[in-house]
Design a protein around this motif. Structure first.
Motif, PDB file in Angstrom:
ATOM      1  N   ALA A 124       0.836  -1.205   0.000  1.00  0.00           N
ATOM      2  CA  ALA A 124       0.000   0.000   0.000  1.00  0.00           C
ATOM      3  C   ALA A 124       0.871   1.256   0.000  1.00  0.00           C
ATOM      4  N   LEU A 125       1.986   1.212   0.710  1.00  0.00           N
ATOM      5  CA  LEU A 125       2.906   2.362   0.733  1.00  0.00           C
ATOM      6  C   LEU A 125       3.563   2.532  -0.637  1.00  0.00           C
ATOM      7  N   ALA A 126       4.017   1.403  -1.206  1.00  0.00           N
ATOM      8  CA  ALA A 126       4.720   1.461  -2.487  1.00  0.00           C
ATOM      9  C   ALA A 126       3.817   1.989  -3.592  1.00  0.00           C
ATOM     10  N   ARG A 127       2.524   1.638  -3.484  1.00  0.00           N
ATOM     11  CA  ARG A 127       1.581   2.122  -4.493  1.00  0.00           C
ATOM     12  C   ARG A 127       1.443   3.636  -4.474  1.00  0.00           C
ATOM     13  N   GLN A 128       1.750   4.243  -3.324  1.00  0.00           N
ATOM     14  CA  GLN A 128       1.709   5.716  -3.257  1.00  0.00           C
ATOM     15  C   GLN A 128       3.037   6.321  -3.700  1.00  0.00           C
ATOM     16  N   GLY A 129       3.949   5.453  -4.156  1.00  0.00           N
ATOM     17  CA  GLY A 129       5.240   5.955  -4.598  1.00  0.00           C
ATOM     18  C   GLY A 129       6.249   6.103  -3.479  1.00  0.00           C
ATOM     19  N   VAL A 130       5.947   5.510  -2.310  1.00  0.00           N
ATOM     20  CA  VAL A 130       6.867   5.587  -1.181  1.00  0.00           C
ATOM     21  C   VAL A 130       7.863   4.429  -1.292  1.00  0.00           C
ATOM     22  N   PRO A 131       9.159   4.694  -1.254  1.00  0.00           N
ATOM     23  CA  PRO A 131      10.112   3.591  -1.339  1.00  0.00           C
ATOM     24  C   PRO A 131      10.115   2.764  -0.048  1.00  0.00           C
ATOM     25  N   VAL A 132       9.883   1.450  -0.182  1.00  0.00           N
ATOM     26  CA  VAL A 132       9.865   0.587   0.999  1.00  0.00           C
ATOM     27  C   VAL A 132      10.767  -0.626   0.792  1.00  0.00           C
ATOM     28  N   LEU A 133      11.312  -1.097   1.899  1.00  0.00           N
ATOM     29  CA  LEU A 133      12.202  -2.251   1.873  1.00  0.00           C
ATOM     30  C   LEU A 133      11.645  -3.318   2.807  1.00  0.00           C
ATOM     31  N   TYR A 134      11.539  -4.556   2.292  1.00  0.00           N
ATOM     32  CA  TYR A 134      11.044  -5.666   3.090  1.00  0.00           C
ATOM     33  C   TYR A 134      12.224  -6.606   3.360  1.00  0.00           C
ATOM     34  N   VAL A 135      12.618  -6.720   4.620  1.00  0.00           N
ATOM     35  CA  VAL A 135      13.731  -7.595   4.982  1.00  0.00           C
ATOM     36  C   VAL A 135      13.158  -8.921   5.453  1.00  0.00           C
ATOM     37  N   ALA A 136      13.372  -9.966   4.656  1.00  0.00           N
ATOM     38  CA  ALA A 136      12.822 -11.278   4.973  1.00  0.00           C
ATOM     39  C   ALA A 136      13.885 -12.099   5.688  1.00  0.00           C
TER      40      ALA A 136
END
Ligand code: TYD
Ligand code: MG
Length: 468
Positions: A124-136
């Motif tokens: 949802a954040l990325a869809r607003q153009g916010v850069p996000v990182l998911y650390v798995a």
């Protein structure tokens, strides 16, 4: 005690790693793990901690440059730095959106849906153009991709990295400079500063401390996902709670689709705010009308079911309290309360027995809040009492009645707050009658087509519900 075995085999003083085992009760430091603290005698209180690098000989203690005091009015509150996550219910528990540079701990049982929520928030954040990182830390990027496909957000532009070394994660954050980062989970991280196994209390805390410091420095909002142990505390117990700004707990029945996300600590908003989600085929969906969801499977005309109007944070929610009173074959009859405080239930049963002459001492009593919600509010008392009495007498309560109020030891009914909000929610869900404390009923006789009846004591409740 698997983790203690591995620490046991270490050399007494680990010079290269520079760590010590510090008692969490009295701060006594020992070179190796001990079951009992030699300083204060506490058991299982030693946790490995990283030590600061030694100062070169002759060097003066570094004095920090020192912050200059400034007028409070001149400090900017940073209102503009709150952004919506794109998930309305998540925004609500966060206190109105995600604050830049804040650290949010998301705790809950394994399998409850923490990773799903975290990935959906990323999408949802990325869809607003916010850069996000998911650390798995627990899954491979392929597994994360599969989940993202299932959630319909594969194109969302989320960056993913599979990494468990805290230092490498911090470097990745610095290299990518995302606005938000998810660490899933904090228990899988480890730092080279300590020798103990990943998942141990020391590792969880030192890794979290390292990330929190870096995230704060670069104004990155950070979600830490953590598993809850059987005892109900986060593994790496309460240590993480004071390190972070916000603590959210994910609750719910494994066998039920409803999930409740609750804020138990929030430096940027009110606590005890809850969000309600439903786990479906395509992830978590927000539940716009929680009362209807909690009452969906309410049996009609069955004894032992009462509808309570409770407050979850600022929001009134209707839930069903179920009671089953049945003859016991045990010398000590059973008292089981799911979703309610056991001590409070025992008190209410004693009041019923003493004041209303309801014989319960040879009866098993089971209580349940339908839908997996936990109700801590004393306002639940009146509904608990009504459900128990209804089951004991074998008489169903009227189907159109909502009940709330606190019960005192003499059987008096005490006022609780926000009667108007509860009444309006009852009206919205189509109920016709509310039974509430007389002390909060004044001026509320009829509102929105619902009749409000104040009761001052349990005998009046029994009369009003046809249980006398
Ligand atoms: P998960 O987020 O992996 O839980 P946690 O990270 O808290 O351990 O949730 C796993 C459960 O959710 C699993 O039982 C499958 C279920 N699930 C769905 O029902 N629908 C979905 O779309 C997804 C992604 C998971
Ligand atoms: Mg997970």
């Amino acid at each position: 005690m698997g983790s203690s075995l591995s620490t046991w085999r270490q050399p007494l003083v680990d010079k290269a790693r520079r760590s010590a085992f510090v008692c969490q009760q009295c701060a006594h430091a020992a070179p190796r793990w001990l079951g009992q603290c030699p300083g204060c005698g506490a058991w299982n209180s030693l946790v490995e901690e990283a030590l600061a690098a030694p100062r070169p000989r002759g060097a003066r203690a570094a004095t920090a440059p020192g912050a200059t005091p400034q007028p409070l009015a001149a400090v900017s509150a940073g209102q503009a730095l709150r952004r919506t996550t794109g998930l309305g219910e998540l925004d609500r528990v966060l206190g109105g959106g995600l604050v830049a540079g804040s650290v949010v701990l998301v705790g809950g049982d394994p399998g409850i849906g923490k990773s799903t929520l975290a990935l959906q928030a990323c999408g949802a954040l990325a869809r607003q153009g916010v850069p996000v990182l998911y650390v798995a830390g627990e899954e491979s990027p392929e597994q994360v991709r599969l989940r993202a496909d299932r959630l319909g957000m594969a194109e969302a532009g989320v960056l993913v990295v599979a990494e468990t070394a805290a230092e490498a994660v911090a470097d990745a954050i610095e290299a990518v400079r995302p606005a938000a980062v998810v660490i899933d989970s904090i228990q899988t991280l480890h730092t080279a500063a300590l020798g103990s196994a990943p998942g141990s209390v020391g590792q969880v805390r030192e890794s979290a401390a390292l990330l929190v410091a870096r995230a704060k420095a670069s104004r990155v909002a950070c979600f830490l996902v953590g598993h809850v142990t059987k005892e109900g505390t986060l593994a790496g117990p309460r240590v993480l709670e004071h390190l972070v700004d916000t603590v959210l707990y994910f609750e719910g029945d494994a066998g039920h689709a409803l999930r409740i996300l609750r804020a138990v600590k929030n430096r940027f908003g009110s606590t005890n705010e809850v969000a309600v989600f439903e786990m479906g085929e395509r992830g978590l969906a927000e539940v716009p009308n929680p009362s209807a969801a909690f009452l969906a499977e309410r049996p009609r005309g069955a004894a032992g079911s009462a509808v309570l109007a409770t407050l979850e944070g600022s929001r009134p929610v209707l839930v069903e309290i179920q009671a089953l009173v049945s003859r016991s074959t045990l010398a000590m009859p059973r008292r089981t309360a799911i979703g309610l405080d056991g001590g409070r239930v025992a008190l209410l049963l004693a009041v019923l027995e003493k004041r209303m002459r309801l014989v319960l001492h040879d009866q098993d009593v089971f209580l349940n809040v339908a839908g997996g919600l936990r109700v801590e509010e004393p306002a639940a008392d009146l509904a608990v009492v009504a459900a128990v009495a209804s089951s004991a007498r074998g008489r169903p309560l009227p189907a159109d009645v909502v009940v709330w109020g606190e019960v005192g030891l003499t059987g008096e009914v005490r006022a609780v707050g926000r009667a108007d909000a509860r009444l309006r929610e009852a009206a919205r869900q189509g109920f016709r009658r509310c039974i509430l404390p007389a002390g909060s009923a004044s001026g509320l006789d009829v509102a929105d087509g619902v009749r409000a009846a104040g009761v001052a004591a349990l005998d009046q409740l029994f009369t009003a519900l046809g249980l006398a």
